[in-house]
Design a protein around this motif. Structure first.
Motif, PDB file in Angstrom:
ATOM      1  N   LYS A 104      54.088 -99.079   5.370  1.00 55.71           N
ATOM      2  CA  LYS A 104      53.068-100.116   5.164  1.00 55.71           C
ATOM      3  C   LYS A 104      52.409-100.473   6.495  1.00 55.71           C
ATOM      4  CE  LYS A 104      52.566-104.858   3.585  1.00 55.71           C
ATOM      5  NZ  LYS A 104      53.264-106.043   3.086  1.00 55.71           N
ATOM      6  N   ASN A 105      53.211-100.619   7.545  1.00 57.06           N
ATOM      7  CA  ASN A 105      52.686-100.957   8.867  1.00 57.06           C
ATOM      8  C   ASN A 105      51.781 -99.838   9.386  1.00 57.06           C
ATOM      9  OD1 ASN A 105      52.323-102.405  11.212  1.00 57.06           O
ATOM     10  ND2 ASN A 105      54.157-101.584  12.191  1.00 57.06           N
ATOM     11  N   THR A 146      50.084 -97.650   7.597  1.00 54.30           N
ATOM     12  CA  THR A 146      48.851 -97.638   6.800  1.00 54.30           C
ATOM     13  C   THR A 146      47.907 -98.752   7.238  1.00 54.30           C
ATOM     14  OG1 THR A 146      50.119 -96.799   4.943  1.00 54.30           O
ATOM     15  CG2 THR A 146      47.946 -97.675   4.440  1.00 54.30           C
ATOM     16  N   TYR A 147      48.468 -99.932   7.484  1.00 53.37           N
ATOM     17  CA  TYR A 147      47.653-101.066   7.939  1.00 53.37           C
ATOM     18  C   TYR A 147      47.031-100.775   9.306  1.00 53.37           C
ATOM     19  CZ  TYR A 147      46.511-105.709   9.654  1.00 53.37           C
ATOM     20  OH  TYR A 147      45.872-106.783  10.189  1.00 53.37           O
ATOM     21  N   ARG A 148      47.813-100.237  10.224  1.00 57.50           N
ATOM     22  CA  ARG A 148      47.313 -99.958  11.577  1.00 57.50           C
ATOM     23  C   ARG A 148      46.274 -98.838  11.577  1.00 57.50           C
ATOM     24  NH1 ARG A 148      48.690-104.545  13.407  1.00 57.50           N
ATOM     25  NH2 ARG A 148      50.865-104.816  13.935  1.00 57.50           N
ATOM     26  N   ARG A 149      46.421 -97.864  10.678  1.00 60.08           N
ATOM     27  CA  ARG A 149      45.491 -96.744  10.619  1.00 60.08           C
ATOM     28  C   ARG A 149      44.092 -97.219  10.209  1.00 60.08           C
ATOM     29  NH1 ARG A 149      47.198 -92.158   6.615  1.00 60.08           N
ATOM     30  NH2 ARG A 149      46.966 -93.955   5.295  1.00 60.08           N
ATOM     31  N   ARG A 150      44.008 -98.272   9.434  1.00 57.27           N
ATOM     32  CA  ARG A 150      42.708 -98.775   8.979  1.00 57.27           C
ATOM     33  C   ARG A 150      41.975 -99.539  10.079  1.00 57.27           C
ATOM     34  NH1 ARG A 150      45.002-101.084   3.315  1.00 57.27           N
ATOM     35  NH2 ARG A 150      45.341 -99.084   2.323  1.00 57.27           N
ATOM     36  N   GLN A 151      42.711-100.135  11.003  1.00 56.04           N
ATOM     37  CA  GLN A 151      42.085-100.931  12.071  1.00 56.04           C
ATOM     38  C   GLN A 151      42.303-100.199  13.397  1.00 56.04           C
ATOM     39  OE1 GLN A 151      43.752-104.823  11.777  1.00 56.04           O
ATOM     40  NE2 GLN A 151      42.768-105.248   9.830  1.00 56.04           N
TER      41      GLN A 151
END
Length: 101
Positions: free
Chosen positions: A13-14, A16-21
């Motif tokens: 989850k972390n 995936t979240y970091r890949r978007r920003q």
């Protein structure tokens, strides 16, 4: 759920979240590297030097009385450092302030 599974899902989850920003990710990676490079450059420009063992003169504590305490502060204002042990560092010597006046 097992601890390993929970940890794996949390890391996914972390990620995936970091890949978007991407900007935030770049800052989070580059900022510690930048600080580390500053530390390395300071260490390279000022190499450590060997210093001898430092012995400081004795100072009376406030429980010894006001006058010896103030004398200890005023007489050792510059806080000198000696290479060899001072007189009060001998084993078994509790206080050497009797003749200080």
């Amino acid at each position: 759920m097992a601890v390993g599974t929970q940890l794996g899902l949390l890391l996914w989850k972390n990620f995936t979240y970091r890949r978007r920003q991407r900007v935030q990710l770049a800052i989070e990676i580059l900022w510690p590297l930048f600080l580390f490079l500053i530390l390395i450059s300071v260490r390279q420009s000022h190499p450590p030097f060997k210093q001898h063992e430092c012995h400081f003169p004795n100072k009376a504590l406030p429980s010894a009385g006001t006058l010896p305490w103030l004398q200890g502060i005023i007489c050792n204002l510059n806080n000198p450092c000696f290479r060899h042990p001072t007189a009060g560092e001998a084993p078994g010597v509790v206080g050497n302030f009797r003749g200080s006046m």
